[in-house]
Motif scaffolding. Structure first.
Motif, PDB file in Angstrom:
ATOM      1  N   UNK A 129       1.008  -1.189   0.065  1.00 30.18           N
ATOM      2  CA  UNK A 129      -0.049  -0.036   0.019  1.00 30.18           C
ATOM      3  C   UNK A 129       0.728   1.241  -0.049  1.00 30.18           C
ATOM      4  N   UNK A 130       0.864   2.178  -0.992  1.00 31.92           N
ATOM      5  CA  UNK A 130       1.648   3.273  -1.179  1.00 31.92           C
ATOM      6  C   UNK A 130       1.685   4.264   0.236  1.00 31.92           C
ATOM      7  N   UNK A 131       0.581   4.368   0.683  1.00 26.88           N
ATOM      8  CA  UNK A 131       0.560   5.390   1.718  1.00 26.88           C
ATOM      9  C   UNK A 131       1.353   4.785   3.143  1.00 26.88           C
ATOM     10  N   UNK A 132       1.365   3.321   3.079  1.00 28.62           N
ATOM     11  CA  UNK A 132       1.911   2.885   4.464  1.00 28.62           C
ATOM     12  C   UNK A 132       3.064   1.803   4.158  1.00 28.62           C
ATOM     13  N   UNK A 133       3.306   1.570   2.943  1.00 28.91           N
ATOM     14  CA  UNK A 133       4.338   0.483   2.530  1.00 28.91           C
ATOM     15  C   UNK A 133       3.965  -0.916   3.045  1.00 28.91           C
ATOM     16  N   UNK A 134       2.868  -1.023   3.849  1.00 28.86           N
ATOM     17  CA  UNK A 134       2.471  -2.251   4.095  1.00 28.86           C
ATOM     18  C   UNK A 134       2.355  -3.275   3.401  1.00 28.86           C
ATOM     19  N   UNK A 135       2.868  -4.610   3.695  1.00 29.09           N
ATOM     20  CA  UNK A 135       2.783  -5.735   2.519  1.00 29.09           C
ATOM     21  C   UNK A 135       1.317  -6.100   2.684  1.00 29.09           C
ATOM     22  N   UNK A 136       0.628  -6.062   1.391  1.00 26.76           N
ATOM     23  CA  UNK A 136      -0.834  -6.520   1.355  1.00 26.76           C
ATOM     24  C   UNK A 136      -1.020  -7.634   0.631  1.00 26.76           C
ATOM     25  N   UNK A 137      -0.196  -8.154  -0.028  1.00 28.92           N
ATOM     26  CA  UNK A 137      -0.377  -9.344  -0.991  1.00 28.92           C
ATOM     27  C   UNK A 137       0.662  -9.416  -1.670  1.00 28.92           C
ATOM     28  N   UNK A 138       0.928 -10.230  -2.877  1.00 32.20           N
ATOM     29  CA  UNK A 138       1.773 -10.440  -3.967  1.00 32.20           C
ATOM     30  C   UNK A 138       1.088 -10.829  -5.121  1.00 32.20           C
ATOM     31  N   UNK A 139       1.661 -10.716  -6.268  1.00 33.29           N
ATOM     32  CA  UNK A 139       1.418 -10.939  -7.451  1.00 33.29           C
ATOM     33  C   UNK A 139       2.507 -11.123  -8.537  1.00 33.29           C
ATOM     34  N   UNK A 140       2.103 -11.776  -9.747  1.00 31.10           N
ATOM     35  CA  UNK A 140       3.123 -11.745 -10.630  1.00 31.10           C
ATOM     36  C   UNK A 140       3.082 -13.002 -11.755  1.00 31.10           C
ATOM     37  N   UNK A 141       4.134 -13.143 -12.097  1.00 29.47           N
ATOM     38  CA  UNK A 141       4.005 -14.084 -13.292  1.00 29.47           C
ATOM     39  C   UNK A 141       4.940 -15.361 -13.064  1.00 29.47           C
ATOM     40  N   UNK A 142       4.612 -16.430 -13.454  1.00 35.70           N
ATOM     41  CA  UNK A 142       5.430 -17.625 -13.042  1.00 35.70           C
ATOM     42  C   UNK A 142       5.265 -18.730 -14.273  1.00 35.70           C
ATOM     43  N   UNK A 143       6.387 -19.589 -14.581  1.00 32.55           N
ATOM     44  CA  UNK A 143       6.282 -20.708 -15.465  1.00 32.55           C
ATOM     45  C   UNK A 143       4.976 -21.451 -15.111  1.00 32.55           C
ATOM     46  N   UNK A 144       3.974 -21.507 -16.176  1.00 37.16           N
ATOM     47  CA  UNK A 144       2.854 -22.532 -15.722  1.00 37.16           C
ATOM     48  C   UNK A 144       3.030 -23.868 -16.043  1.00 37.16           C
ATOM     49  N   UNK A 145       2.027 -24.398 -16.112  1.00 37.28           N
ATOM     50  CA  UNK A 145       2.061 -26.074 -16.046  1.00 37.28           C
ATOM     51  C   UNK A 145       2.759 -26.398 -17.370  1.00 37.28           C
ATOM     52  N   UNK A 146       2.677 -25.615 -18.365  1.00 35.72           N
ATOM     53  CA  UNK A 146       3.470 -25.991 -19.681  1.00 35.72           C
ATOM     54  C   UNK A 146       4.654 -25.288 -19.867  1.00 35.72           C
ATOM     55  N   UNK A 147       5.174 -24.580 -18.916  1.00 37.08           N
ATOM     56  CA  UNK A 147       6.494 -24.135 -18.786  1.00 37.08           C
ATOM     57  C   UNK A 147       6.404 -22.815 -19.273  1.00 37.08           C
ATOM     58  N   UNK A 148       7.685 -22.282 -19.390  1.00 35.28           N
ATOM     59  CA  UNK A 148       7.905 -20.695 -19.826  1.00 35.28           C
ATOM     60  C   UNK A 148       7.297 -20.409 -20.971  1.00 35.28           C
ATOM     61  N   UNK A 149       6.907 -21.207 -21.895  1.00 34.34           N
ATOM     62  CA  UNK A 149       6.373 -20.725 -23.180  1.00 34.34           C
ATOM     63  C   UNK A 149       4.878 -20.277 -23.019  1.00 34.34           C
ATOM     64  N   UNK A 150       4.289 -20.938 -21.850  1.00 31.82           N
ATOM     65  CA  UNK A 150       3.126 -20.228 -21.454  1.00 31.82           C
ATOM     66  C   UNK A 150       2.801 -19.734 -20.257  1.00 31.82           C
ATOM     67  N   UNK A 151       3.609 -18.512 -19.763  1.00 32.19           N
ATOM     68  CA  UNK A 151       3.184 -18.251 -18.357  1.00 32.19           C
ATOM     69  C   UNK A 151       2.079 -18.103 -17.693  1.00 32.19           C
ATOM     70  N   UNK A 152       1.777 -18.201 -16.456  1.00 35.03           N
ATOM     71  CA  UNK A 152       0.564 -17.861 -15.707  1.00 35.03           C
ATOM     72  C   UNK A 152       0.721 -16.691 -15.025  1.00 35.03           C
ATOM     73  N   UNK A 153      -0.668 -16.140 -14.487  1.00 31.68           N
ATOM     74  CA  UNK A 153      -0.394 -15.149 -13.488  1.00 31.68           C
ATOM     75  C   UNK A 153      -1.048 -15.427 -12.221  1.00 31.68           C
ATOM     76  N   UNK A 154      -0.765 -14.834 -11.066  1.00 32.12           N
ATOM     77  CA  UNK A 154      -1.344 -14.996  -9.950  1.00 32.12           C
ATOM     78  C   UNK A 154      -1.108 -14.047  -9.058  1.00 32.12           C
TER      79      UNK A 154
END
Length: 116
Positions: A80-105
């Protein structure tokens, strides 16, 4: 300690910002704050469930650092920008088919859910 890798050719940026949030690639020093989220059974309902040991969270961060360095995928600490408190995580990772079709979460701290 800032062990986030530099932006690699074709890789994701190590940080992004919005008016409400800062997204910054995880570093080793984030382990305690992230473990609060990963050990919460109301928040961490994915995979094998809540982490019981901080070493599980440390290993998770290490895998994300390697994934950012090698294939160039990034997993972000959502602060959170105002407090810098960690409220979660997100990103891209190598999915079940590998790096050719990454997934988000993503995962949002339970008390921060349903707030827009």
């Amino acid at each position: 300690m800032n062990d986030a890798p530099a932006l690699t050719h074709g890789g994701m940026r190590p940080s992004l910002t919005s008016p409400q949030l800062d997204l910054v690639a995880f570093v080793s020093d984030d382990v305690e704050e992230l473990h609060e989220i990963f050990s919460d059974p109301q928040t961490h309902t994915i995979g094998s469930g809540p982490h019981c040991d901080i070493q599980q969270t440390r290993a998770w961060i290490t895998r994300r650092l390697i994934s950012h360095r090698d294939p160039g995928l990034c997993w972000y600490a959502l602060r959170k920008r105002t407090t810098q408190r960690l409220i979660g995580n997100c990103g891209v990772f190598a999915g079940r088919t590998g790096i050719t079709e990454p997934e988000t979460g993503y995962e949002i701290r339970y008390e921060s859910q349903r707030r827009g």
